[in-house]
Design a protein around this motif. Sequence first.
Motif, short mmCIF file in Angstrom:
data_model
loop_
_atom_site.label_atom_id
_atom_site.label_comp_id
_atom_site.label_asym_id
_atom_site.label_seq_id
_atom_site.Cartn_x
_atom_site.Cartn_y
_atom_site.Cartn_z
N PRO A 44 0.83 -1.21 0.00
CA PRO A 44 0.00 0.00 0.00
C PRO A 44 0.86 1.26 0.00
N LEU A 45 0.23 2.38 -0.33
CA LEU A 45 0.95 3.64 -0.43
C LEU A 45 1.65 4.01 0.88
N ALA A 46 0.98 3.81 2.00
CA ALA A 46 1.58 4.18 3.30
C ALA A 46 2.86 3.38 3.55
N LEU A 47 2.86 2.10 3.21
CA LEU A 47 4.06 1.28 3.40
C LEU A 47 5.15 1.70 2.42
N TYR A 48 4.77 2.01 1.20
CA TYR A 48 5.73 2.51 0.21
C TYR A 48 6.44 3.76 0.74
N GLN A 49 5.65 4.68 1.29
CA GLN A 49 6.22 5.92 1.80
C GLN A 49 7.12 5.66 3.01
N ARG A 50 6.74 4.69 3.82
CA ARG A 50 7.56 4.34 4.98
C ARG A 50 8.91 3.76 4.54
N LEU A 51 8.86 2.89 3.53
CA LEU A 51 10.10 2.32 3.01
C LEU A 51 10.99 3.42 2.42
N GLN A 52 10.36 4.35 1.71
CA GLN A 52 11.12 5.44 1.09
C GLN A 52 11.76 6.34 2.14
N LYS A 53 11.08 6.50 3.26
CA LYS A 53 11.61 7.33 4.35
C LYS A 53 12.90 6.73 4.91
N TYR A 54 12.90 5.42 5.11
CA TYR A 54 14.05 4.78 5.75
C TYR A 54 15.17 4.45 4.76
N PHE A 55 14.83 4.14 3.51
CA PHE A 55 15.84 3.67 2.58
C PHE A 55 16.22 4.70 1.50
N SER A 56 15.47 5.78 1.43
CA SER A 56 15.82 6.92 0.56
C SER A 56 16.02 6.54 -0.90
N PHE A 57 15.25 5.56 -1.39
CA PHE A 57 15.29 5.27 -2.82
C PHE A 57 14.44 6.30 -3.57
N THR A 58 14.68 6.41 -4.85
CA THR A 58 13.98 7.41 -5.65
C THR A 58 12.66 6.89 -6.20
N VAL A 59 12.68 5.64 -6.66
CA VAL A 59 11.49 5.09 -7.30
C VAL A 59 11.38 3.61 -7.00
N GLY A 60 10.14 3.13 -6.95
CA GLY A 60 9.89 1.72 -6.78
C GLY A 60 9.39 1.09 -8.07
N HIS A 61 9.98 -0.03 -8.47
CA HIS A 61 9.55 -0.75 -9.67
C HIS A 61 8.95 -2.09 -9.28
N ALA A 62 8.03 -2.57 -10.10
CA ALA A 62 7.30 -3.80 -9.80
C ALA A 62 8.16 -5.04 -10.01
N VAL A 63 7.98 -5.99 -9.12
CA VAL A 63 8.64 -7.28 -9.24
C VAL A 63 7.62 -8.42 -9.21
N ASP A 64 6.33 -8.06 -9.23
CA ASP A 64 5.25 -9.04 -9.12
C ASP A 64 5.29 -10.07 -10.24
N ALA A 65 5.50 -9.62 -11.47
CA ALA A 65 5.46 -10.53 -12.62
C ALA A 65 6.59 -11.54 -12.55
N GLN A 66 7.76 -11.10 -12.10
CA GLN A 66 8.90 -12.01 -12.02
C GLN A 66 8.66 -13.09 -10.97
N ILE A 67 8.13 -12.70 -9.83
CA ILE A 67 7.85 -13.69 -8.78
C ILE A 67 6.75 -14.64 -9.23
N ALA A 68 5.71 -14.10 -9.86
CA ALA A 68 4.61 -14.95 -10.35
C ALA A 68 5.12 -15.96 -11.36
N ALA A 69 6.04 -15.55 -12.21
CA ALA A 69 6.55 -16.44 -13.25
C ALA A 69 7.33 -17.62 -12.67
N ILE A 70 8.14 -17.37 -11.65
CA ILE A 70 8.90 -18.49 -11.08
C ILE A 70 8.03 -19.35 -10.19
N ARG A 71 7.04 -18.74 -9.55
CA ARG A 71 6.13 -19.54 -8.72
C ARG A 71 5.22 -20.41 -9.55
N ALA A 72 4.99 -20.04 -10.80
CA ALA A 72 4.04 -20.77 -11.65
C ALA A 72 4.51 -22.19 -11.93
#
Length: 397
Positions: A107-135
Amino acid sequence: MKSKVPFTELQARMKRFRDKMKVSNPDWEIAVVINKINLYYFTGTMQDGLLMIPRGDEAIFWVRRSYERALEESFFPNIKPMNTYSDVAASFKEFPKVLYMETESVPLALYQRLQKYFSFTVGHAVDAQIAAIRAIKSPYELSLMEQSGKIHQRVMEDDVPKLLKEGISEARLATEVFSLLVEEGHHGVTRLRGFDTEMALGYTAFGESSLYPTCFYGPAGSYGISWAVPTMGSRERKLKKGDLVYMDLGCGVGGYHTDKTMTYMFGESLPEKAISIHNQCVEIQYQIADMLKPGAVPATIYDTIMNSLSHAFRENFMGFGKRAIPFLGHAIGLWTDELPIIAKGFSEPLKEGMVFAIEPKKGIEDIGVVGIENTFVVTPQGGRSITGDHPGLLPVY
């Protein structure tokens, strides 16, 4: 089921993830896994924490709660305790500007919390990659699903008919079947990928109640326990002679699910037209199963089946009225509704070891939803059912 996920299994999963990321995102530097189901997949324990996967270093599972339980349950080699995200952030001298994460479940609140502590610029999706190996399921995973399938078959084909008695409510039948499944080894929950979607067991419906609209993305419905809990079955709808009984239930062992739908004719036979429609749905299931071979394309399977159906049959097929859903089946594993789907838009070829729930169904006014669902493993010979081969419409007179 209290055996640990083998260390070799965890090693293979992490390697496949890294290999997938090298191909899909060659410049990736770090990924984080937060979703508890994915955490279980990679670590073998379902705790509250962060799995940090740096490209050039070993992955670490940082656990808030319960660190002790994680150590007890998991063979994962690097488990460390944390109180807050600052504990994790302190372990990095410099954090990459791009963080790969599960955007479908963060969720957005968790994204913002992660950004606060880790100071990354942008978040990219990894859902498709995990779904592909789990399949693609390993022999270890398939063994758990096969155990689930045997329980599913035994309870729904042998035990449910003994529970069908005039006057029993949908809810009572569902709870009695749930109890039987758990006694036989079911892990007790039906997990779903869909955002904010919950389900204890599945849908139990008598007659026309299986035609009732539902927010669940499936071909049938149910009045449910209440407007607030539209699943399981109704306390008010009681079984009577001549009813079609529809049960679409999940089962699982060790976290891994199977999906099965059985129908029953209570007290007397359904009209011949309804039986004929049901039998055509069963035949469609067999046709799809024959096509579940490595190299087959889900979208092509979908088009082949849909183009073979008459206009009249397609009416109320895969959903009653205007509520038809545009798929014929879905992958299954740690979630009941995994990817890929037998539908348009899914063009990646099937691979051996994928597992699908195939569910051709059709609504009939004043009668209910007929059809079938079983769980199949993709093999070179076609889909192999692990939940039985009963055609349904089992007579209980």
